[in-house]
Design an enzyme around this catalytic site. Structure first.
Site, short mmCIF file in Angstrom:
data_model
loop_
_atom_site.label_atom_id
_atom_site.label_comp_id
_atom_site.label_asym_id
_atom_site.label_seq_id
_atom_site.Cartn_x
_atom_site.Cartn_y
_atom_site.Cartn_z
N GLU A 47 1.02 -1.09 0.17
CA GLU A 47 0.03 -0.08 0.03
C GLU A 47 0.87 1.24 -0.15
O GLU A 47 1.62 1.39 1.19
CB GLU A 47 -1.15 0.15 1.27
CG GLU A 47 -1.99 1.09 1.28
CD GLU A 47 -2.67 1.15 -0.06
OE1 GLU A 47 -3.31 0.12 -0.55
OE2 GLU A 47 -2.77 2.31 -0.52
N SER A 48 0.90 2.00 -1.08
CA SER A 48 1.80 3.13 -1.25
C SER A 48 1.88 4.06 -0.36
O SER A 48 2.64 4.72 0.18
CB SER A 48 1.81 3.55 -2.61
OG SER A 48 0.60 4.07 -3.06
N CYS A 78 4.36 -2.37 -8.48
CA CYS A 78 3.10 -1.94 -7.99
C CYS A 78 3.16 -0.79 -7.34
O CYS A 78 3.24 0.35 -7.77
CB CYS A 78 2.28 -3.20 -7.45
SG CYS A 78 0.48 -2.96 -7.54
N ARG A 99 -3.61 5.80 -9.59
CA ARG A 99 -3.25 4.60 -8.64
C ARG A 99 -4.77 3.72 -8.86
O ARG A 99 -5.75 4.51 -9.26
CB ARG A 99 -3.44 5.09 -7.14
CG ARG A 99 -1.87 5.61 -6.95
CD ARG A 99 -1.90 6.22 -5.31
NE ARG A 99 -2.39 4.89 -4.51
CZ ARG A 99 -2.85 5.13 -3.32
NH1 ARG A 99 -3.07 6.35 -2.94
NH2 ARG A 99 -3.13 4.31 -2.44
N ARG A 128 -5.00 -4.49 -7.59
CA ARG A 128 -5.36 -3.16 -7.51
C ARG A 128 -4.18 -2.21 -8.08
O ARG A 128 -3.48 -1.36 -7.45
CB ARG A 128 -5.41 -2.85 -6.21
CG ARG A 128 -6.82 -3.48 -5.41
CD ARG A 128 -7.19 -2.83 -3.91
NE ARG A 128 -6.04 -3.21 -3.23
CZ ARG A 128 -5.13 -2.43 -2.71
NH1 ARG A 128 -5.23 -1.20 -2.80
NH2 ARG A 128 -4.15 -3.02 -1.74
N HIS A 164 2.81 -7.81 -10.84
CA HIS A 164 4.02 -8.44 -9.85
C HIS A 164 4.83 -9.61 -10.10
O HIS A 164 4.29 -10.58 -9.80
CB HIS A 164 2.96 -8.99 -8.57
CG HIS A 164 2.22 -7.87 -7.74
ND1 HIS A 164 2.95 -7.43 -6.52
CD2 HIS A 164 1.00 -7.15 -7.82
CE1 HIS A 164 2.00 -6.23 -6.02
NE2 HIS A 164 1.11 -6.43 -6.89
N GLU A 166 7.04 -10.98 -8.79
CA GLU A 166 7.57 -11.47 -7.72
C GLU A 166 6.62 -12.64 -7.21
O GLU A 166 6.50 -13.45 -6.40
CB GLU A 166 7.85 -10.73 -6.33
CG GLU A 166 6.76 -10.07 -5.72
CD GLU A 166 6.12 -8.90 -6.48
OE1 GLU A 166 6.56 -8.76 -7.83
OE2 GLU A 166 5.33 -8.26 -5.72
#
Ligand code: GLN
Length: 192
Positions: A47-48, A78, A99, A128, A164, A166
């Site tokens: 969550e940025s 992300c 976003r 998201r 993502h 990862e």
């Protein structure tokens, strides 16, 4: 080579696992002193807004921003893409970031992505996810959705994906980042 993984919030261990698959040592970064001796850093998804607050709280934002603006290699996924683009955060890529850009009904989705320089599609996991728009010509676009939503890009030493890597077994983006570090390794390892 040692690659730092920002360990404030989000998908940290997944990046550590990917680096291990690439036979690269990872170091978790939580405070300024941890930056010593690393050759590049990954800013993970999460969550940025939370990561931003913690960066400020831990007094990591300014030293890390200075390093990144001096050419230190960085890979953001992300929320990491959001932070690397937002001017108040790292502001290293000249672009607008949207976003949660894919709307509620498509909050999370998976899609095969064609990426510049990769000879087979990449399995994109979007959670998201943001996208970039109004991308400056200094930024190389690596992948788009709907023609104009930029979901992977590179500006010199800064690599970003809206999805993502990862969370897949596919190490191609991490390998790309490692090659980018190798190119700049004559540069420096921070000693802060
Ligand atoms: N929407 C989140 C944000 O803006 C990013 C989501 C993610 O990292 N999976 O921070």
């Amino acid at each position: 080579m040692i690659v730092g993984v920002l360990n404030l919030q989000g998908a940290v261990s997944e990046h550590v696992d990917m680096l291990a698959q690439c036979q690269v040592e990872a170091k978790l970064i939580k405070k300024v002193g941890d930056l010593t001796g690393i050759d590049g850093i990954i800013i993970p998804g999460g969550e940025s807004t939370v990561i931003y607050k913690l960066l400020v709280q831990e007094q990591l934002l300014d030293p890390l921003k200075k390093l990144i603006h001096a050419g230190f290699p960085v890979f953001g996924t992300c929320a990491g893409l959001v932070l690397l683009t937002q001017p108040k955060a790292f502001g290293v890529l000249k672009a607008e970031v949207v976003r949660n850009g894919f709307g509620r009904q498509k909050d999370s989705f998976e899609q095969a992505i064609s990426v510049a320089g990769f000879d087979a599609p990449f399995h994109g996991v979007f959670i998201r996810a943001p996208y970039l728009t109004a991308v400056d010509e200094s930024v190389t676009v690596l992948a788009t959705i709907d023609d104009d939503k930029v979901i992977a890009a590179q500006y010199e030493h800064a690599l970003v994906t809206a999805f993502h890597p990862e969370l897949t077994g596919d190490t191609r983006f991490h390998e790309k980042f490692i090659r980018l570090i190798e190119k700049r390794q004559d540069f420096f390892s921070p000693n802060v």
